[in-house]
Design a protein around this motif. Sequence first.
Motif, mmCIF file in Angstrom:
data_model
loop_
_atom_site.group_PDB
_atom_site.id
_atom_site.type_symbol
_atom_site.label_atom_id
_atom_site.label_comp_id
_atom_site.label_asym_id
_atom_site.label_seq_id
_atom_site.Cartn_x
_atom_site.Cartn_y
_atom_site.Cartn_z
ATOM 1 N N ARG A 130 0.817 -1.215 0.000
ATOM 2 C CA ARG A 130 0.000 0.000 0.000
ATOM 3 C C ARG A 130 0.853 1.268 0.000
ATOM 4 N NH1 ARG A 130 -2.129 2.477 4.468
ATOM 5 N NH2 ARG A 130 -1.104 0.872 5.702
ATOM 6 N N ASP A 131 1.977 1.219 0.745
ATOM 7 C CA ASP A 131 2.777 2.435 0.910
ATOM 8 C C ASP A 131 3.952 2.522 -0.031
ATOM 9 O OD1 ASP A 131 1.292 3.433 2.821
ATOM 10 O OD2 ASP A 131 2.570 2.921 4.517
ATOM 11 N N GLN A 132 4.097 1.546 -0.951
ATOM 12 C CA GLN A 132 5.358 1.507 -1.668
ATOM 13 C C GLN A 132 5.601 2.744 -2.539
ATOM 14 O OE1 GLN A 132 6.078 -0.647 -5.079
ATOM 15 N NE2 GLN A 132 4.000 -1.370 -5.366
ATOM 16 N N HIS A 133 4.557 3.511 -2.871
ATOM 17 C CA HIS A 133 4.798 4.662 -3.737
ATOM 18 C C HIS A 133 5.101 5.927 -2.952
ATOM 19 C CE1 HIS A 133 3.908 2.201 -7.104
ATOM 20 N NE2 HIS A 133 2.720 1.878 -6.619
ATOM 21 N N SER A 134 4.801 5.902 -1.621
ATOM 22 C CA SER A 134 5.007 7.137 -0.866
ATOM 23 C C SER A 134 6.218 7.060 0.047
ATOM 24 C CB SER A 134 3.761 7.427 -0.016
ATOM 25 O OG SER A 134 3.539 6.339 0.861
ATOM 26 N N ASP A 135 6.709 5.846 0.325
ATOM 27 C CA ASP A 135 7.782 5.714 1.301
ATOM 28 C C ASP A 135 8.851 4.774 0.729
ATOM 29 O OD1 ASP A 135 9.391 4.910 3.386
ATOM 30 O OD2 ASP A 135 7.779 4.193 4.675
ATOM 31 N N LEU A 136 10.060 5.306 0.544
ATOM 32 C CA LEU A 136 11.112 4.509 -0.094
ATOM 33 C C LEU A 136 11.501 3.286 0.724
ATOM 34 C CD1 LEU A 136 13.457 7.223 -1.606
ATOM 35 C CD2 LEU A 136 12.019 5.598 -2.814
ATOM 36 N N ASN A 137 11.517 3.432 2.068
ATOM 37 C CA ASN A 137 11.850 2.261 2.891
ATOM 38 C C ASN A 137 10.838 1.153 2.653
ATOM 39 O OD1 ASN A 137 14.203 2.726 4.236
ATOM 40 N ND2 ASN A 137 13.263 3.756 5.956
ATOM 41 N N ALA A 138 9.565 1.521 2.603
ATOM 42 C CA ALA A 138 8.518 0.515 2.390
ATOM 43 C C ALA A 138 8.655 -0.084 0.992
ATOM 44 C CB ALA A 138 7.136 1.142 2.562
ATOM 45 N N ARG A 139 9.039 0.739 0.020
ATOM 46 C CA ARG A 139 9.208 0.232 -1.343
ATOM 47 C C ARG A 139 10.347 -0.781 -1.396
ATOM 48 N NH1 ARG A 139 8.013 0.507 -6.353
ATOM 49 N NH2 ARG A 139 9.571 0.471 -8.002
ATOM 50 N N GLY A 140 11.450 -0.450 -0.696
ATOM 51 C CA GLY A 140 12.588 -1.383 -0.655
ATOM 52 C C GLY A 140 12.145 -2.711 -0.070
ATOM 53 N N ALA A 141 11.390 -2.654 1.038
ATOM 54 C CA ALA A 141 10.941 -3.882 1.702
ATOM 55 C C ALA A 141 10.029 -4.681 0.760
ATOM 56 C CB ALA A 141 10.190 -3.526 2.988
ATOM 57 N N TYR A 142 9.143 -3.969 0.062
ATOM 58 C CA TYR A 142 8.195 -4.619 -0.850
ATOM 59 C C TYR A 142 8.940 -5.356 -1.975
ATOM 60 C CZ TYR A 142 4.739 -4.966 -4.633
ATOM 61 O OH TYR A 142 3.956 -5.415 -5.648
ATOM 62 N N LEU A 143 9.865 -4.650 -2.625
ATOM 63 C CA LEU A 143 10.590 -5.244 -3.759
ATOM 64 C C LEU A 143 11.392 -6.464 -3.319
ATOM 65 C CD1 LEU A 143 11.766 -2.032 -5.613
ATOM 66 C CD2 LEU A 143 10.071 -3.688 -6.390
ATOM 67 N N HIS A 144 12.027 -6.359 -2.132
ATOM 68 C CA HIS A 144 12.834 -7.455 -1.641
ATOM 69 C C HIS A 144 12.022 -8.683 -1.390
ATOM 70 C CE1 HIS A 144 16.734 -5.859 -0.778
ATOM 71 N NE2 HIS A 144 16.082 -4.809 -1.148
ATOM 72 N N MET A 145 10.866 -8.496 -0.741
ATOM 73 C CA MET A 145 10.044 -9.643 -0.391
ATOM 74 C C MET A 145 9.465 -10.303 -1.650
ATOM 75 S SD MET A 145 10.359 -10.205 2.683
ATOM 76 C CE MET A 145 11.241 -9.368 3.988
ATOM 77 N N MET A 146 9.160 -9.482 -2.670
ATOM 78 C CA MET A 146 8.680 -10.063 -3.932
ATOM 79 C C MET A 146 9.805 -10.888 -4.572
ATOM 80 S SD MET A 146 5.557 -9.467 -4.254
ATOM 81 C CE MET A 146 4.816 -9.471 -5.871
ATOM 82 N N ALA A 147 11.027 -10.371 -4.505
ATOM 83 C CA ALA A 147 12.168 -11.106 -5.078
ATOM 84 C C ALA A 147 12.342 -12.435 -4.346
ATOM 85 C CB ALA A 147 13.440 -10.276 -4.949
ATOM 86 N N ASP A 148 12.190 -12.395 -3.015
ATOM 87 C CA ASP A 148 12.329 -13.610 -2.218
ATOM 88 C C ASP A 148 11.273 -14.634 -2.585
ATOM 89 O OD1 ASP A 148 14.349 -12.700 -0.931
ATOM 90 O OD2 ASP A 148 13.434 -12.475 1.015
ATOM 91 N N ALA A 149 10.057 -14.141 -2.804
ATOM 92 C CA ALA A 149 8.970 -15.046 -3.162
ATOM 93 C C ALA A 149 9.327 -15.755 -4.474
ATOM 94 C CB ALA A 149 7.661 -14.267 -3.299
ATOM 95 N N ALA A 150 9.916 -14.993 -5.413
ATOM 96 C CA ALA A 150 10.299 -15.572 -6.706
ATOM 97 C C ALA A 150 11.375 -16.641 -6.515
ATOM 98 C CB ALA A 150 10.809 -14.469 -7.638
ATOM 99 N N VAL A 151 12.360 -16.358 -5.644
ATOM 100 C CA VAL A 151 13.434 -17.332 -5.419
ATOM 101 C C VAL A 151 12.865 -18.603 -4.772
ATOM 102 C CG1 VAL A 151 15.553 -17.787 -4.118
ATOM 103 C CG2 VAL A 151 15.272 -15.609 -5.306
ATOM 104 N N SER A 152 11.922 -18.424 -3.819
ATOM 105 C CA SER A 152 11.328 -19.597 -3.157
ATOM 106 C C SER A 152 10.590 -20.482 -4.168
ATOM 107 C CB SER A 152 10.364 -19.158 -2.047
ATOM 108 O OG SER A 152 11.080 -18.508 -1.018
ATOM 109 N N ILE A 153 9.898 -19.840 -5.119
ATOM 110 C CA ILE A 153 9.215 -20.617 -6.167
ATOM 111 C C ILE A 153 10.250 -21.400 -6.976
ATOM 112 C CG2 ILE A 153 8.143 -20.291 -8.449
ATOM 113 C CD1 ILE A 153 6.102 -20.444 -6.352
ATOM 114 N N GLY A 154 11.401 -20.751 -7.232
ATOM 115 C CA GLY A 154 12.488 -21.437 -7.951
ATOM 116 C C GLY A 154 12.923 -22.705 -7.217
ATOM 117 N N VAL A 155 13.007 -22.603 -5.880
ATOM 118 C CA VAL A 155 13.431 -23.766 -5.086
ATOM 119 C C VAL A 155 12.351 -24.866 -5.125
ATOM 120 C CG1 VAL A 155 14.115 -24.569 -2.788
ATOM 121 C CG2 VAL A 155 14.913 -22.355 -3.619
ATOM 122 N N VAL A 156 11.068 -24.457 -5.102
ATOM 123 C CA VAL A 156 9.976 -25.440 -5.200
ATOM 124 C C VAL A 156 10.106 -26.195 -6.533
ATOM 125 C CG1 VAL A 156 7.475 -25.744 -5.445
ATOM 126 C CG2 VAL A 156 8.366 -24.113 -3.770
#
Length: 314
Positions: A160-186
Amino acid sequence: MAHAHGHSHESHDHDHHDHGHAHGHHHGPVDTGDWRYAVGLIVNLAFVGIEFGAGIFSGSTALMADAGHNLSDVLGLAMAGGAAWLARRASGSQNTYGYGKATVLAALANAVLLIFACGAIAFEAVRRLAEPAPVMSGLIMIVAAIGFVINLGTALLFMRDQHSDLNARGAYLHMMADAAVSIGVVIAGAAIMFSGWSIIDPLVSIVIVGVILIGTWGLLKDSVNLALDAAPRGVDVAAIRAAFLSLPGVTAVHDLHVWGLSTTQTALTAHLCHERPDAEALLAEAQALARGRFGIGHTTLQLEAEPSPDCPAC
């Protein structure tokens, strides 16, 4: 975390933390005492421990590497939250700069820790390439799938906050990347289950380690530069010098220093030689320029109407 940065998104995430100073609609520093960071940290940290343990138990270096990748982002989250908290602490009588520099030390420690972790996982993976050991592919798939759900859930908290707060955007992008890596491991687990080739496991772990290292390299470089009091990335010192020289009545600029007080705040000192009767107005103009165009709030300027005897550069 960043990851900092394959995985270029990680690099910029890191610097998002770096510049993630409350620019949004927040008043004062970002309130990262924000429950989402706490929940994200606790859940993800617990999962990193479980995933690493499952990696050892199932004989899977890919799970260990995925745990390392998740850890890199947990550390990034902790830094984003910790940096905001430290920046709010008052400076003591001896710590005149406050505790901002602790964010730089944290970033540096984070990068070094991740590089060591990557080395250990890569070492084990290379050993497995030489003599592949059977792995429990079913367990790998289950644990990585749980990781995918946790990462996706954490990412959605910050969406929700990724466009207004850079820290939140960083956290959002990282967690999405992690989700992608976890799918790779599956997928890797499924491939091992159907083909019986356990060598897929160390190969996947080496790819993940590469991804972490690419990200961490940006973080390491930025944090070493900040520790050496270099100008933060994105601050053009030559442009600042030219901007000061373009102020009416300024004849020379010397002893110009720009450095990071923390991963989010920048300071500047300079001597300005000038020929103006209204020195006060010049000072106000120069400070407004530093703050407005370059986003530097901590400025210390020495105005010199004639060359000062103890200043060889004048």
